[in-house]
Structure formats: C-alpha cells, structure tokens
Design a protein around this motif. Sequence first.
Motif, PDB file in Angstrom:
ATOM      1  N   VAL A 132      33.021  29.685  49.499  1.00  0.00           N
ATOM      2  CA  VAL A 132      34.266  30.000  48.800  1.00  0.00           C
ATOM      3  C   VAL A 132      35.033  31.069  49.567  1.00  0.00           C
ATOM      4  O   VAL A 132      34.526  32.173  49.811  1.00  0.00           O
ATOM      5  N   HIS A 133      36.244  30.743  49.945  1.00  0.00           N
ATOM      6  CA  HIS A 133      37.164  31.676  50.604  1.00  0.00           C
ATOM      7  C   HIS A 133      37.933  32.394  49.485  1.00  0.00           C
ATOM      8  O   HIS A 133      38.870  31.842  48.899  1.00  0.00           O
ATOM      9  N   ASN A 134      37.508  33.614  49.153  1.00  0.00           N
ATOM     10  CA  ASN A 134      38.047  34.339  47.998  1.00  0.00           C
ATOM     11  C   ASN A 134      39.149  35.295  48.444  1.00  0.00           C
ATOM     12  O   ASN A 134      38.884  36.310  49.084  1.00  0.00           O
ATOM     13  N   THR A 135      40.384  34.979  48.080  1.00  0.00           N
ATOM     14  CA  THR A 135      41.519  35.789  48.534  1.00  0.00           C
ATOM     15  C   THR A 135      42.046  36.739  47.456  1.00  0.00           C
ATOM     16  O   THR A 135      43.126  37.312  47.624  1.00  0.00           O
ATOM     17  N   ALA A 180      36.068  25.665  49.793  1.00  0.00           N
ATOM     18  CA  ALA A 180      36.597  26.037  48.489  1.00  0.00           C
ATOM     19  C   ALA A 180      37.445  27.299  48.601  1.00  0.00           C
ATOM     20  O   ALA A 180      37.192  28.160  49.456  1.00  0.00           O
ATOM     21  N   TYR A 181      38.425  27.401  47.725  1.00  0.00           N
ATOM     22  CA  TYR A 181      39.380  28.525  47.753  1.00  0.00           C
ATOM     23  C   TYR A 181      39.507  29.106  46.349  1.00  0.00           C
ATOM     24  O   TYR A 181      39.567  28.363  45.355  1.00  0.00           O
ATOM     25  N   THR A 182      39.586  30.431  46.266  1.00  0.00           N
ATOM     26  CA  THR A 182      39.986  31.105  45.033  1.00  0.00           C
ATOM     27  C   THR A 182      41.057  32.125  45.391  1.00  0.00           C
ATOM     28  O   THR A 182      40.966  32.827  46.402  1.00  0.00           O
ATOM     29  N   GLY A 183      42.092  32.205  44.545  1.00  0.00           N
ATOM     30  CA  GLY A 183      43.205  33.117  44.799  1.00  0.00           C
ATOM     31  C   GLY A 183      44.430  32.632  44.058  1.00  0.00           C
ATOM     32  O   GLY A 183      44.343  31.792  43.158  1.00  0.00           O
ATOM     33  N   THR A 184      45.584  33.145  44.437  1.00  0.00           N
ATOM     34  CA  THR A 184      46.818  32.686  43.811  1.00  0.00           C
ATOM     35  C   THR A 184      47.251  31.361  44.435  1.00  0.00           C
ATOM     36  O   THR A 184      46.956  31.092  45.607  1.00  0.00           O
ATOM     37  N   PRO A 185      47.966  30.530  43.686  1.00  0.00           N
ATOM     38  CA  PRO A 185      48.418  29.266  44.261  1.00  0.00           C
ATOM     39  C   PRO A 185      49.408  29.464  45.404  1.00  0.00           C
ATOM     40  O   PRO A 185      49.410  28.701  46.371  1.00  0.00           O
ATOM     41  N   SER A 186      50.246  30.496  45.309  1.00  0.00           N
ATOM     42  CA  SER A 186      51.241  30.702  46.368  1.00  0.00           C
ATOM     43  C   SER A 186      50.570  31.073  47.691  1.00  0.00           C
ATOM     44  O   SER A 186      51.011  30.635  48.766  1.00  0.00           O
ATOM     45  N   PHE A 187      49.481  31.871  47.631  1.00  0.00           N
ATOM     46  CA  PHE A 187      48.816  32.245  48.882  1.00  0.00           C
ATOM     47  C   PHE A 187      48.037  31.068  49.456  1.00  0.00           C
ATOM     48  O   PHE A 187      47.907  30.945  50.676  1.00  0.00           O
ATOM     49  N   LEU A 188      47.545  30.196  48.600  1.00  0.00           N
ATOM     50  CA  LEU A 188      46.910  28.969  49.093  1.00  0.00           C
ATOM     51  C   LEU A 188      47.914  28.157  49.901  1.00  0.00           C
ATOM     52  O   LEU A 188      47.596  27.651  50.993  1.00  0.00           O
ATOM     53  N   LEU A 208      40.257  27.066  42.732  1.00  0.00           N
ATOM     54  CA  LEU A 208      40.553  27.606  41.412  1.00  0.00           C
ATOM     55  C   LEU A 208      41.576  28.713  41.616  1.00  0.00           C
ATOM     56  O   LEU A 208      41.310  29.688  42.340  1.00  0.00           O
ATOM     57  N   VAL A 209      42.737  28.548  40.997  1.00  0.00           N
ATOM     58  CA  VAL A 209      43.826  29.500  41.202  1.00  0.00           C
ATOM     59  C   VAL A 209      44.143  30.210  39.896  1.00  0.00           C
ATOM     60  O   VAL A 209      43.902  29.703  38.806  1.00  0.00           O
ATOM     61  N   SER A 210      44.700  31.410  40.020  1.00  0.00           N
ATOM     62  CA  SER A 210      45.052  32.185  38.844  1.00  0.00           C
ATOM     63  C   SER A 210      46.025  33.269  39.283  1.00  0.00           C
ATOM     64  O   SER A 210      46.378  33.384  40.450  1.00  0.00           O
ATOM     65  N   GLY A 211      46.477  34.069  38.317  1.00  0.00           N
ATOM     66  CA  GLY A 211      47.316  35.219  38.632  1.00  0.00           C
ATOM     67  C   GLY A 211      48.799  34.962  38.626  1.00  0.00           C
ATOM     68  O   GLY A 211      49.592  35.909  38.675  1.00  0.00           O
ATOM     69  N   ALA A 232      43.009  28.845  36.103  1.00  0.00           N
ATOM     70  CA  ALA A 232      42.282  29.584  35.073  1.00  0.00           C
ATOM     71  C   ALA A 232      43.190  30.660  34.521  1.00  0.00           C
ATOM     72  O   ALA A 232      43.998  31.250  35.246  1.00  0.00           O
ATOM     73  N   TYR A 233      43.063  30.912  33.221  1.00  0.00           N
ATOM     74  CA  TYR A 233      43.789  31.979  32.552  1.00  0.00           C
ATOM     75  C   TYR A 233      42.772  33.073  32.252  1.00  0.00           C
ATOM     76  O   TYR A 233      41.844  32.878  31.449  1.00  0.00           O
ATOM     77  N   ALA A 234      42.905  34.209  32.927  1.00  0.00           N
ATOM     78  CA  ALA A 234      41.965  35.305  32.777  1.00  0.00           C
ATOM     79  C   ALA A 234      42.724  36.620  32.840  1.00  0.00           C
ATOM     80  O   ALA A 234      43.815  36.697  33.415  1.00  0.00           O
ATOM     81  N   THR A 235      42.153  37.650  32.237  1.00  0.00           N
ATOM     82  CA  THR A 235      42.731  38.987  32.321  1.00  0.00           C
ATOM     83  C   THR A 235      41.635  39.965  32.714  1.00  0.00           C
ATOM     84  O   THR A 235      40.440  39.711  32.533  1.00  0.00           O
ATOM     85  N   ALA A 236      42.061  41.108  33.246  1.00  0.00           N
ATOM     86  CA  ALA A 236      41.104  42.131  33.662  1.00  0.00           C
ATOM     87  C   ALA A 236      40.305  42.658  32.484  1.00  0.00           C
ATOM     88  O   ALA A 236      39.138  43.041  32.632  1.00  0.00           O
TER      89      ALA A 236
END
Length: 417
Positions: A132-135, A180-188, A208-211, A232-236
């Motif tokens: 997973v490339h986690n950005t 695999a990628y995780t991060g914002t859709p715009s940065f993807l 999986l994108v969020s933010g 995904a819809y998540a908050t801190a």
Amino acid sequence: MTANHSPLYFDDRETWDPEQRERDLFARLPAQLAHAKAHAPAFATLLADVDPQAVTDRAALAQLPVVRKSELLERQKAARPFGGFAAVQWGRSCLRVFASPGPIYEPEGPQPDYYRLARALWAAGFREGDLVHNTFAYHMTPAGSMMETAAHAIGCTVFPAGVGQTELQVQAIADLQPNAYTGTPSFLRILREKCEATGVPCTFRKALVSGEAFPPALQQELAAAGVDAYQAYATADIGLIAYETAARAGLVVGEDLIVEIVRPGTNEPVPEGEVGEVVVTTLNPTYPLIRFGTGDLSAVIPGRSPCGRTNMRLKGWLGRADQTAKIRGMFVHPAQVQQVVRRFPEITRARLVVTNPDLKDEMTLQCETAGAVPDGLGEQVAVALKEITKLRGSVAFVPAGTLPNDGKVIDDQRRYS
C-alpha cells in the motif's frame, strides 16, 4: 476479523440482521456511558443527571446533549490536552496524540486497527500481501496512522509516502511497484499523471480515498485506467464512520457505532431520508465520544445495500451543518430558528433566508404548513422571530414540499460584489 470470514465481508457482523445489530449496540451502550462518566471528566459533567442503565434505545439516546466540535474545541482550550473527553493519560493506553486544525488534539489508543478502517480497506479489495502506497500525512494529523494501522490489520505492507515530493513518490512507484493506494483522490490523479508524463507505469490497481469529494467522473476516469477506487468517510475524532462497497450505492456505516441524523443546531433526530447533521456515538473506550456532532450533513438511504451488508447507509457528504450567520452585527444560530418553529405546531418545515439587497441585510423565515395558514400566524411568527433572534425579519409561507431537503436551516444568499 473472524477466522471464517467470507471473501466478500470483513466479518460476519456486516451481514447481521439489523435488529440483532441494534440490540447489540444498545446492550453495550450503558456500560460505555458509565465508563465515560467515570473516566472522562467532561462527560461526568454533561451526563451528570443521566442514568446509563436507562439509555437502551434511540429515543433515550436522543435525550442526551449533542457535543459539537466547537464545544470540544472550547473545552480543550480550557483543559488541555483533551478537554476532559478522553479516558486515558500519557503512557501505554495512549500511543500517540495528534492535532487537527483548531488545534483539536486526539488520542490514539493501543487497540489494533484503532480507527476501524480495516473493513473499509477490505471492502475496497485490499488483502494480505498487498503493498500500500500511503500518501496521507504522517505528521501532526492522524490520517497516515489511520490508514497504516488498518492496512497492517489486514496483513498489507505499507510504504509511508506521505504528502508532496511527487518526483520521489514516482521513483518509489517505479522501484517498488505498489498495487494499492491510500490518500486523497486528487493526489491519486496527480501521481498517475506524473507517472504518465515520465514514462513510469502506474502500478496501482486498487485504492481507498478520503479527505475530499470523490466525484463519479473521477471515479470513472480511474476505473478506465485500471484503478478500482472506493471512498471512506472518516474523521480524526471518530475514525471510520462509513465506507463505499462494490454496490456503489451509498456509504455503509461501520460497526461499533451508533449514527443519528439530527436537525442542524439541535439535538433532534430527523425522519429517515431527511438531510441533517451526522451525529455519532462511539463505543471506543479510549475516546468515548457520546452524540458527537461531526458538523457534516448527510441523510440515511432507506433499505439495505445490494452488496449484502445490512447496516445503515448514508448518502455521503452533503455539506457542512454549521450555518451560523452574522446578520446586522448579531449571530443567528440554527438552534434559534428551531426555537421559533417549535412554538408553532402548524409549521412543518422552515428555513431562514438571508439576503442583502442594496447591501442591507434582510432575513425572511420561509415556512411550510400542514394545511391552510391560520389567520394571524405570520404576525405571531414574526414576533417570535424578533424575540428569539433580537432581529426584525419577515415571514413567508410557501407550499408544502417547496423547501429543498438539503439540511439547511439558515440559507445565506448574500452577495458582496
């Protein structure tokens, strides 16, 4: 995750009968309320008159106050670090502390997959053995840890890319070939375009994108390029709230949460399908937030997801709930509008429309009624409006069904150019 899970589902709870889930949540809630009162000083105050053993259904829960982010921030400023909302101190029970804008500080407890995002990754097709490339950011804010701990719970390996440094990230993609990628859709999108521009194959096949918003057009663009991306819809504060599945039919609420939709600025749940503020009660012992108002607008989608998951579904992010407006030097809050409406049972729905013709603030309370408008009702409502807001405004009655179902209680239409 259960040992005998289906390849489709993270655990068997995702397909529980909804009544079974509801019984389970409300059987566990009294202990959580007692825990919050005993170990989180803010809730000892807020719930001082509440008997935890009596809160066993949604009607009883709806009697408790909603804690909104603005209140959490003010209490934190008065009592750092957590304003009395956390049930832990520094040490093994609090592995990390993060900061969100405000600043608002959030603890991360020692539980594996603390933010409960693993089921969202699972629904997006992530599996053991993925790289997973986690950005998401790894500093100050929890987003990087949220995704990393979830990926580890599934058995993925994580490259902690973080934000920025696009050239170095593309080099890592070329060398490591993450699938695999995780991060914002715009940065993807940015990374894909950078890979294409430099002749590097973009090896992402799932994401999986969020933010931020994830419009269907971008989802389709990524799919055409071979990337199966979900949101995904998540908050801190809460962690995972809801997640997208292969059905692409709304966002399924995560387990171990009680989600309500309330009228903005109030404690009152709205009817199913009506837009309102997302309010979450978590069973997390580290940070036992009870009726936490996220400030986000959404609505419940009736029925079950075609994917087979049976939990409540949300329409996704539909805007912000904080609609406070400063009118002629005075703040007017959604709760004040609801105070006016509650005085008149004839009014079924209302919104305060704020305009500024000739740059002079004007406000009109638009009201729907169940039947014919009784004589003198407009004048009575106008008097109540002035009494509660300390501002003069007009009242207009509109046909039933005229006001849109968008969660707005105050509609600020002022223009300054």
